[in-house]
Design an enzyme around this catalytic site. Structure first.
Site, PDB file in Angstrom:
ATOM      1  N   TYR A   1       0.709  -1.130  -0.095  1.00 25.30           N
ATOM      2  CA  TYR A   1       0.093  -0.025  -0.159  1.00 25.30           C
ATOM      3  C   TYR A   1       0.747   1.099  -0.148  1.00 25.30           C
ATOM      4  CZ  TYR A   1      -4.784  -2.005   0.623  1.00 25.30           C
ATOM      5  OH  TYR A   1      -5.895  -2.314   0.620  1.00 25.30           O
TER       6      TYR A   1
ATOM      7  N   HIS B   1     -15.446   1.562  -7.016  1.00 29.30           N
ATOM      8  CA  HIS B   1     -14.435   1.056  -7.821  1.00 29.30           C
ATOM      9  C   HIS B   1     -14.573   0.649  -9.246  1.00 29.30           C
ATOM     10  CE1 HIS B   1     -12.357   1.481  -4.053  1.00 29.30           C
ATOM     11  NE2 HIS B   1     -11.108   0.921  -4.543  1.00 29.30           N
TER      12      HIS B   1
ATOM     13  N   HIS C   1     -14.172   8.399  -4.420  1.00 29.54           N
ATOM     14  CA  HIS C   1     -14.147   8.419  -3.263  1.00 29.54           C
ATOM     15  C   HIS C   1     -15.020   9.832  -2.836  1.00 29.54           C
ATOM     16  CE1 HIS C   1     -10.653   5.902  -3.616  1.00 29.54           C
ATOM     17  NE2 HIS C   1     -11.241   5.145  -2.388  1.00 29.54           N
TER      18      HIS C   1
ATOM     19  N   ASN D   1      -4.055  -2.259 -10.833  1.00 32.62           N
ATOM     20  CA  ASN D   1      -3.872  -2.986  -9.294  1.00 32.62           C
ATOM     21  C   ASN D   1      -3.531  -4.492  -9.948  1.00 32.62           C
ATOM     22  OD1 ASN D   1      -4.162  -3.507  -6.700  1.00 32.62           O
ATOM     23  ND2 ASN D   1      -5.959  -2.451  -6.535  1.00 32.62           N
TER      24      ASN D   1
END
EC number: 4.2.1.-
Length: 446
Positions: A323, A358, A383, A404
């Site tokens: 992360y 997402h 978000h 990702n």
């Protein structure tokens, strides 16, 4: 509707119906606007058609007691069956349809969908007003020439030979006809159907349409079934239809009340099953009176907000987590318990003031070995941060565009999620301020 409001009903709003109240399947046919979601089971089942919004809302919202709909060829009974609620098609002609847009005047009937048979019966009584038997007694006294013009060969045969009225006014119907409508089969909304063909055959659901008899849906229970959408065992409703002699509508509603009193049927609940359970996604909103109401609406590809047990169930014993691109650390072998503690913390995904969506773009898969697979995904993560958990006022927005890597390993013969590595390409707005614990103050303003 005036009959209902005269009895104290409060009209809340209108609901979605399929185009022209026609027979349509979700996704395949709902083109101009989106089909409602059926909250039962995996949240991805077809809500049936026509009065689909009425059935979906009764199965989803605890504060909604009753929904009105119409039934021409099954438009109330279908949504009631697949969502495990009570629904009725009254005797044809029993209730006025003045000022209603017709689909087929010889077949159209209004009716209700409800979870509570006591309320259902009271609403039906308000709609019928007079005793239905008195109406049909009047009709029986009219010249046969008038009646014969309004009956078909099937109607005469069925009402005289199969399910005639009883001579006893207390029983009304000489018997009851039962048939199965909702048999707990998966009818997923993501399936596409074959082109239409000329109609063939005759289903039990059409008996009441042509015989003008009342036909109501009774939810009996639910059965487990494995869902390919959630990869979990979900529960689907099982229902039965009860048909009585023409004009004996009150008999069916009273039967439902008596069966609840005897413990055979139940007053139903909202949720993934007829006995309750969380729906796959929840939204919060505030009514005009300021009371907070939670509406649980299903959405494809989205786990229930804070359904941590479901997330925990798909995790590998250890995870590789990187992360660093979102202001946190890197862990080569983070335990599943530690991962759960991190993501569910109030300073990260457990923050009730943060809503996120997402959107996945292009995807490729890399097979590393027989027991390991890597997924490569394009991603836009949107978000919104609110000032409080009631989600009324937006404080800030922050969106991230990234790729990702998701890691999957086979553990004890079952594929599990084994980690992730987001690679942020660029951000919009104030992404660095979305999660309270992701960045230090110096990093946020550097």
């Amino acid at each position: 509707m005036q009959n209902l409001t005269d009895k104290g009903a409060i009209i809340f709003g209108v609901q979605k119906t399929s185009q022209f109240a026609n027979g349509e399947t979700a996704t395949a046919d709902w083109v101009d606007y989106h089909s409602p979601f059926n909250p039962r089971g995996d949240g991805y089942q077809d809500p049936a058609t026509s009065s689909a919004g009425a059935g979906s809302s009764i199965a989803s919202y605890e504060w909604l007691d009753l929904a009105a709909g119409s039934d021409t060829g099954g438009s109330i009974r279908g949504p009631a069956a697949v969502q495990g609620i009570f629904g009725n098609r009254p005797s044809h002609g029993l209730i006025s349809l003045d000022n209603a847009m017709p689909l087929s005047p010889k077949l159209d009937t209004p009716g209700f969908l409800a979870r509570d048979p006591y309320l259902w019966n009271a609403a039906n009584a308000a709609l019928y007003r007079e005793n239905p038997l008195s109406r049909w007694s009047w009709g029986d006294s009219q010249p046969s020439s008038i009646l014969s013009r309004n009956k078909t060969l099937f109607m005469n045969w069925f009402n005289e030979n199969i399910l005639p009225r009883s001579s006893d006014p207390l029983t009304c119907s000489s018997g009851l006809l039962l048939h199965v409508d909702g048999s707990a089969g998966f009818i997923s909304r993501n399936g596409y159907i074959n082109p239409p063909v000329p109609p063939f055959g005759f289903s039990n659901g059409q008996i009441s349409v042509f015989a003008e008899t009342p036909d109501s849906v009774f939810p009996l229970g639910q059965v487990p079934a494995f869902s390919s959408i959630t990869n979990h065992t979900e529960y689907l409703p099982v229902t039965i239809n009860v048909v009585a002699a023409k004009g004996c509508d009150v008999l069916i509603a009273k039967l439902a009340e008596d069966m609840v009193a005897a413990g055979i049927l139940k007053v139903l609940k909202i949720g993934a099953g007829i006995e309750g359970g969380e729906i796959l996604m929840r939204r919060y909103f505030v009514r005009d009176d300021g009371d907070e109401v939670m509406s649980r609406i299903t959405s494809r590809g989205r786990l229930l907000f804070q359904d941590w047990d479901r997330l925990r169930g798909i995790l590998a014993p250890t995870l590789y987590v990187d992360y660093t691109k979102i202001g946190k650390g890197k862990w080569e072998a983070m335990s599943a318990d530690d991962f759960m503690a991190m993501v569910s913390n109030d300073d990260f995904l457990g923050d009730l003031c943060v809503k996120t969506q997402h959107l996945i773009g292009a995807t490729s898969w890399e097979r590393v070995s027989e027991s390991k697979v890597v997924g490569h995904h394009q991603l836009r993560a949107a978000h919104q941060v609110y000032t409080s958990p009631d989600l009324k006022t937006v404080k800030l927005r922050g969106h991230s565009h990234a790729t990702n890597e998701h890691y999957y390993v086979k553990s004890d013969g079952v594929w599990k999620f084994a980690g992730l590595k987001p690679e942020v390409r660029w951000n919009e707005h104030k992404f660095e301020e979305v999660f309270k614990g992701s960045y230090t103050q110096s990093e946020k303003h550097s």
